[in-house]
Design a protein around this motif. Structure first.
Motif, PDB file in Angstrom:
ATOM      1  N   ILE A   1      17.257  27.261 -82.516  1.00 26.64           N
ATOM      2  CA  ILE A   1      17.079  28.715 -82.648  1.00 26.64           C
ATOM      3  C   ILE A   1      17.105  29.393 -81.283  1.00 26.64           C
ATOM      4  CG2 ILE A   1      15.514  30.543 -83.424  1.00 26.64           C
ATOM      5  CD1 ILE A   1      14.441  28.569 -85.511  1.00 26.64           C
ATOM      6  N   HIS A   2      16.273  28.903 -80.363  1.00 26.68           N
ATOM      7  CA  HIS A   2      16.149  29.575 -79.061  1.00 26.68           C
ATOM      8  C   HIS A   2      16.880  28.881 -77.931  1.00 26.68           C
ATOM      9  CE1 HIS A   2      13.243  26.401 -78.331  1.00 26.68           C
ATOM     10  NE2 HIS A   2      12.500  26.824 -79.342  1.00 26.68           N
ATOM     11  N   GLY A   3      17.260  27.597 -78.120  1.00 25.79           N
ATOM     12  CA  GLY A   3      18.039  26.881 -77.118  1.00 25.79           C
ATOM     13  C   GLY A   3      17.279  26.470 -75.876  1.00 25.79           C
ATOM     14  N   ILE A   4      15.957  26.543 -75.914  1.00 25.58           N
ATOM     15  CA  ILE A   4      15.157  26.207 -74.734  1.00 25.58           C
ATOM     16  C   ILE A   4      14.685  24.759 -74.834  1.00 25.58           C
ATOM     17  CG2 ILE A   4      13.121  26.782 -73.361  1.00 25.58           C
ATOM     18  CD1 ILE A   4      13.260  29.603 -74.555  1.00 25.58           C
ATOM     19  N   LEU A   5      15.139  23.941 -73.905  1.00 26.34           N
ATOM     20  CA  LEU A   5      14.760  22.528 -73.894  1.00 26.34           C
ATOM     21  C   LEU A   5      13.477  22.336 -73.099  1.00 26.34           C
ATOM     22  CD1 LEU A   5      18.293  21.031 -73.164  1.00 26.34           C
ATOM     23  CD2 LEU A   5      17.136  21.134 -75.381  1.00 26.34           C
ATOM     24  N   LYS A   6      12.759  21.259 -73.424  1.00 24.85           N
ATOM     25  CA  LYS A   6      11.507  21.003 -72.709  1.00 24.85           C
ATOM     26  C   LYS A   6      11.757  20.782 -71.227  1.00 24.85           C
ATOM     27  CE  LYS A   6       7.236  18.340 -72.826  1.00 24.85           C
ATOM     28  NZ  LYS A   6       6.461  17.276 -73.494  1.00 24.85           N
ATOM     29  N   GLU A   7      12.814  20.058 -70.907  1.00 22.56           N
ATOM     30  CA  GLU A   7      13.149  19.793 -69.506  1.00 22.56           C
ATOM     31  C   GLU A   7      14.484  20.461 -69.200  1.00 22.56           C
ATOM     32  OE1 GLU A   7      11.029  18.497 -67.579  1.00 22.56           O
ATOM     33  OE2 GLU A   7       9.611  17.813 -69.112  1.00 22.56           O
ATOM     34  N   GLY A   8      14.617  21.726 -69.478  1.00 20.82           N
ATOM     35  CA  GLY A   8      15.860  22.444 -69.233  1.00 20.82           C
ATOM     36  C   GLY A   8      16.030  22.801 -67.768  1.00 20.82           C
ATOM     37  N   LYS A   9      17.121  23.516 -67.477  1.00 15.13           N
ATOM     38  CA  LYS A   9      17.444  23.871 -66.089  1.00 15.13           C
ATOM     39  C   LYS A   9      16.609  25.033 -65.571  1.00 15.13           C
ATOM     40  CE  LYS A   9      21.204  26.878 -67.637  1.00 15.13           C
ATOM     41  NZ  LYS A   9      22.648  27.191 -67.563  1.00 15.13           N
ATOM     42  N   GLU A  10      15.994  25.799 -66.497  1.00 11.48           N
ATOM     43  CA  GLU A  10      15.237  26.980 -66.069  1.00 11.48           C
ATOM     44  C   GLU A  10      13.958  26.585 -65.332  1.00 11.48           C
ATOM     45  OE1 GLU A  10      15.620  26.235 -69.296  1.00 11.48           O
ATOM     46  OE2 GLU A  10      17.148  27.587 -70.117  1.00 11.48           O
ATOM     47  N   GLU A  11      13.616  27.378 -64.328  1.00 13.25           N
ATOM     48  CA  GLU A  11      12.327  27.175 -63.655  1.00 13.25           C
ATOM     49  C   GLU A  11      11.223  27.597 -64.619  1.00 13.25           C
ATOM     50  OE1 GLU A  11       9.642  28.921 -59.959  1.00 13.25           O
ATOM     51  OE2 GLU A  11      11.706  29.605 -60.233  1.00 13.25           O
ATOM     52  N   LYS A  12      10.249  26.727 -64.839  1.00 16.30           N
ATOM     53  CA  LYS A  12       9.182  27.014 -65.802  1.00 16.30           C
ATOM     54  C   LYS A  12       7.845  27.142 -65.086  1.00 16.30           C
ATOM     55  CE  LYS A  12      11.355  24.895 -69.860  1.00 16.30           C
ATOM     56  NZ  LYS A  12      12.646  24.539 -69.276  1.00 16.30           N
ATOM     57  N   ILE A  13       7.044  28.082 -65.570  1.00 13.63           N
ATOM     58  CA  ILE A  13       5.733  28.320 -64.979  1.00 13.63           C
ATOM     59  C   ILE A  13       4.667  28.141 -66.057  1.00 13.63           C
ATOM     60  CG2 ILE A  13       6.618  29.874 -63.205  1.00 13.63           C
ATOM     61  CD1 ILE A  13       5.787  32.226 -64.915  1.00 13.63           C
ATOM     62  N   VAL A  14       3.425  28.000 -65.643  1.00 17.21           N
ATOM     63  CA  VAL A  14       2.335  27.802 -66.596  1.00 17.21           C
ATOM     64  C   VAL A  14       2.063  29.116 -67.338  1.00 17.21           C
ATOM     65  CG1 VAL A  14       1.286  25.934 -65.290  1.00 17.21           C
ATOM     66  CG2 VAL A  14       0.552  28.309 -64.886  1.00 17.21           C
ATOM     67  N   GLU A  15       1.440  29.005 -68.503  1.00 13.30           N
ATOM     68  CA  GLU A  15       1.187  30.165 -69.343  1.00 13.30           C
ATOM     69  C   GLU A  15       0.403  31.249 -68.612  1.00 13.30           C
ATOM     70  OE1 GLU A  15      -0.089  30.283 -73.840  1.00 13.30           O
ATOM     71  OE2 GLU A  15      -1.906  30.219 -72.599  1.00 13.30           O
ATOM     72  N   ALA A  16      -0.628  30.862 -67.885  1.00 11.61           N
ATOM     73  CA  ALA A  16      -1.467  31.847 -67.199  1.00 11.61           C
ATOM     74  C   ALA A  16      -0.646  32.695 -66.235  1.00 11.61           C
ATOM     75  CB  ALA A  16      -2.604  31.147 -66.460  1.00 11.61           C
ATOM     76  N   GLU A  17       0.206  32.053 -65.446  1.00  9.64           N
ATOM     77  CA  GLU A  17       1.022  32.797 -64.487  1.00  9.64           C
ATOM     78  C   GLU A  17       2.005  33.715 -65.211  1.00  9.64           C
ATOM     79  OE1 GLU A  17       4.219  32.118 -60.828  1.00  9.64           O
ATOM     80  OE2 GLU A  17       3.135  30.398 -61.657  1.00  9.64           O
ATOM     81  N   ALA A  18       2.576  33.249 -66.325  1.00 10.10           N
ATOM     82  CA  ALA A  18       3.532  34.059 -67.082  1.00 10.10           C
ATOM     83  C   ALA A  18       2.880  35.324 -67.620  1.00 10.10           C
ATOM     84  CB  ALA A  18       4.112  33.235 -68.230  1.00 10.10           C
ATOM     85  N   VAL A  19       1.684  35.187 -68.157  1.00  8.65           N
ATOM     86  CA  VAL A  19       0.982  36.344 -68.730  1.00  8.65           C
ATOM     87  C   VAL A  19       0.564  37.317 -67.636  1.00  8.65           C
ATOM     88  CG1 VAL A  19      -1.078  37.055 -69.993  1.00  8.65           C
ATOM     89  CG2 VAL A  19       0.228  35.082 -70.772  1.00  8.65           C
ATOM     90  N   ILE A  20       0.123  36.794 -66.500  1.00  6.17           N
ATOM     91  CA  ILE A  20      -0.257  37.657 -65.381  1.00  6.17           C
ATOM     92  C   ILE A  20       0.956  38.447 -64.889  1.00  6.17           C
ATOM     93  CG2 ILE A  20      -1.019  37.664 -62.968  1.00  6.17           C
ATOM     94  CD1 ILE A  20      -2.843  35.273 -63.738  1.00  6.17           C
TER      95      ILE A  20
END
Length: 202
Positions: free
Chosen positions: A86-105
């Motif tokens: 559906i969304h195409g987002i892999l667990k270990e994809g190429k995108e830089e990923k941040i923790v939930e807290a930082e994303a919400v802030i």
């Protein structure tokens, strides 16, 4: 020693939350700004599922401000491979990923006191609120507008009659680019919002 049962207990909130609350100071001058946003998630249960990505774009003076946008991808502590198509987002994809807290802030810092806009936005709002709850702060204070509700008002439809984003894109002849990505859905919804906002004259 006499205990004062009526003593007000003041909770010490983290700096990011105090900053967010400060945007709602009534004495501040208001420059009307809308933020159209979307969350891609691991599922549709706001209590057990988690946010995978957030996409948002700002609107001011009835124009999408292309340079005023945000997109973040979150580290996946909960991974549901069945949702990847559906969304195409892999667990270990190429995108830089941040923790939930930082994303919400980052999200709070971006939206400030803007009116939040989305399609079936109540779910996205609740996903953000659940993340805020895990940070032990309050809930979103922003005003909210839903493009589905706007369409209902335009066509005098009953509240229980809903339209999907795909349906409204077809009706308003909006190209469905990057559909089912947070940033893509936010941009599509922003175009839809402006078209209906003009019709409703708001």
């Amino acid at each position: 020693m006499k205990f004062n049962w009526f003593k007000k207990i003041i909770k010490d909130y983290p700096k990011f939350w105090e900053t967010y609350l400060s945007y709602f100071d009534e004495n501040q001058s208001k420059d009307k700004r809308y933020v159209v946003f979307d969350c891609e998630t691991t599922g549709l249960d706001s209590e057990t599922d988690r946010i995978l990505s957030i996409g948002a774009v700002a609107i001011q003076n009835n124009q999408i401000i292309v340079g005023d946008f945000m997109e973040v991808f979150l580290q996946q502590d909960i991974f549901k491979p069945e949702s990847v198509p559906i969304h195409g987002i892999l667990k270990e994809g190429k995108e830089e990923k941040i923790v939930e807290a930082e994303a919400v802030i980052r999200f709070l810092d971006f939206v400030k006191d803007a009116t939040l806009v989305g399609h079936h936005v109540a779910f996205d709002i609740e996903m953000i609120n659940q993340a805020l709850d895990r940070l032990e702060v309050g809930r979103l204070k922003n005003q909210v507008m839903d493009t589905d509700v706007m369409y209902q008002k335009l066509k005098y439809l009953p509240e229980e009659q809903h339209a999907s984003l795909d349906e409204l894109c077809d009706i308003y002849k909006i190209k469905k680019s990057d559909r089912h990505t947070a940033s893509g859905d936010a941009f599509i919804t922003a175009i839809l919002f402006l078209k209906m906002k003009k019709q409703l004259m708001i």
